[in-house]
Design a protein around this motif. Structure first.
Motif, PDB file in Angstrom:
ATOM      1  N   PRO A  26      10.369  14.851 -24.386  1.00 48.62           N
ATOM      2  CA  PRO A  26      10.564  13.393 -24.371  1.00 48.62           C
ATOM      3  C   PRO A  26      11.658  12.963 -25.342  1.00 48.62           C
ATOM      4  O   PRO A  26      11.804  13.555 -26.413  1.00 48.62           O
ATOM      5  CB  PRO A  26       9.204  12.833 -24.822  1.00 48.62           C
ATOM      6  N   THR A  27      12.426  11.964 -24.947  1.00 52.50           N
ATOM      7  CA  THR A  27      13.442  11.399 -25.847  1.00 52.50           C
ATOM      8  C   THR A  27      13.246   9.892 -25.920  1.00 52.50           C
ATOM      9  O   THR A  27      13.177   9.223 -24.886  1.00 52.50           O
ATOM     10  CB  THR A  27      14.872  11.677 -25.327  1.00 52.50           C
ATOM     11  N   ALA A  28      13.149   9.366 -27.129  1.00 55.98           N
ATOM     12  CA  ALA A  28      13.007   7.923 -27.327  1.00 55.98           C
ATOM     13  C   ALA A  28      14.400   7.305 -27.249  1.00 55.98           C
ATOM     14  O   ALA A  28      15.284   7.644 -28.045  1.00 55.98           O
ATOM     15  CB  ALA A  28      12.366   7.651 -28.688  1.00 55.98           C
ATOM     16  N   ASN A  29      14.605   6.429 -26.261  1.00 57.32           N
ATOM     17  CA  ASN A  29      15.939   5.866 -26.010  1.00 57.32           C
ATOM     18  C   ASN A  29      16.133   4.548 -26.751  1.00 57.32           C
ATOM     19  O   ASN A  29      15.237   3.713 -26.798  1.00 57.32           O
ATOM     20  CB  ASN A  29      16.128   5.630 -24.505  1.00 57.32           C
ATOM     21  N   PHE A  30      17.355   4.370 -27.276  1.00 55.57           N
ATOM     22  CA  PHE A  30      17.738   3.117 -27.937  1.00 55.57           C
ATOM     23  C   PHE A  30      18.335   2.152 -26.910  1.00 55.57           C
ATOM     24  O   PHE A  30      18.923   2.586 -25.914  1.00 55.57           O
ATOM     25  CB  PHE A  30      18.797   3.387 -29.012  1.00 55.57           C
ATOM     26  N   MET A  78      21.717   6.958 -26.251  1.00 52.70           N
ATOM     27  CA  MET A  78      21.419   7.613 -27.526  1.00 52.70           C
ATOM     28  C   MET A  78      19.914   7.853 -27.500  1.00 52.70           C
ATOM     29  O   MET A  78      19.122   6.910 -27.456  1.00 52.70           O
ATOM     30  CB  MET A  78      21.811   6.679 -28.673  1.00 52.70           C
ATOM     31  N   GLU A  79      19.538   9.129 -27.463  1.00 54.02           N
ATOM     32  CA  GLU A  79      18.138   9.509 -27.251  1.00 54.02           C
ATOM     33  C   GLU A  79      17.675  10.495 -28.302  1.00 54.02           C
ATOM     34  O   GLU A  79      18.343  11.495 -28.543  1.00 54.02           O
ATOM     35  CB  GLU A  79      17.990  10.206 -25.908  1.00 54.02           C
ATOM     36  N   THR A  80      16.518  10.205 -28.885  1.00 56.10           N
ATOM     37  CA  THR A  80      16.011  11.010 -29.990  1.00 56.10           C
ATOM     38  C   THR A  80      14.747  11.762 -29.587  1.00 56.10           C
ATOM     39  O   THR A  80      13.777  11.154 -29.122  1.00 56.10           O
ATOM     40  CB  THR A  80      15.655  10.074 -31.174  1.00 56.10           C
TER      41      THR A  80
END
Ligand SMILES: Cc1cc2nc3c(=O)[nH]c(=O)nc-3n(C[C@H](O)[C@H](O)[C@H](O)COP(=O)(O)O)c2cc1C
Ligand SMILES: Nc1ncnc2c1ncn2[C@@H]1O[C@H](COP(=O)(O)OP(=O)(O)O)[C@@H](O)[C@H]1O
Ligand SMILES: [Mg+2]
Length: 155
Positions: A26-30, A78-80
């Protein structure tokens, strides 16, 4: 990279839902606004650093900035990915990130499996590098101590 470390916060928004479902990562997106405010000379690519959700604990993370050539996105994202198992999703919460180092440029891949292997290798490399004192110190940075309500983007 002249701009590192780079600190920013923003609300977590929905992306294409591929991170967890297709990649198992999973990537948390801005939001677009945070991505558009990145300094012009922060190159696209894969970075590592530290992240916290709201006023939660600070964890290791990897972040991808760019157009995801494998998926040919038309908007820069931008994904964290945070190296921590969360009990539940945190859409709408404030994600705080401190980007401290650069790993590689974004690439295209000829299979989903090779994209996944590359991301897993990034995660392992980031975990190692973040244990170096020069990177470890940012885990304790004041950036993560201040009240987390305000959305900001800068140094
Ligand atoms: C550490 C890391 C490295 C990544 N590297 C690439 C890459 O080289 N090429 C690419 O197309 N996408 C790359 N991605 C982005 C994934 O394709 C992306 O996270 C996925 O499409 C999920 O998108 P979503 O949040 O919109 O669901 C990377 C993601 C992470 C977290
Ligand atoms: N370790 C984690 N790192 C990042 N996001 C996580 C993590 N664990 C759970 N999540 C949740 O998963 C969401 C991202 O999943 P993803 O499949 O990439 O969906 P989207 O395309 O909507 O970004 C995040 O917004 C967050 O709410
Ligand atoms: Mg995502």
């Amino acid at each position: 990279m002249r701009h590192l470390p780079y600190f920013c916060r923003g609300q977590v928004v929905r992306g294409f839902g591929r991170g967890s479902k297709q990649l198992g990562i999973p990537t948390a997106n801005f939001p677009e606004q945070v991505v558009d405010n990145l300094p012009a000379d922060v190159s696209t690519g894969i970075y590592y650093g530290w992240a916290s959700v709201g006023s939660g604990d600070v964890h290791k993370m990897v972040v991808s900035i760019g157009w995801n050539p494998y998926y040919k996105n038309t908007k820069k994202s931008m994904e964290t990915h945070i190296m921590h198992t969360f009990k539940e999703d945190f859409y709408g919460e404030i994600l705080n990130v401190a980007i401290v180092g650069y790993l590689r440029p974004e690439k295209n891949f000829d299979s989903l499996e090779s994209l996944i292997s590359a991301i897993q290798a990034d995660i392992e490399e980031a975990k190692k590098r973040l244990d170096l004192p020069e990177h470890l110190k940012f885990k304790e940075d004041n950036f993560f101590q201040v009240p987390k309500g305000k959305i900001m983007n800068g140094h």
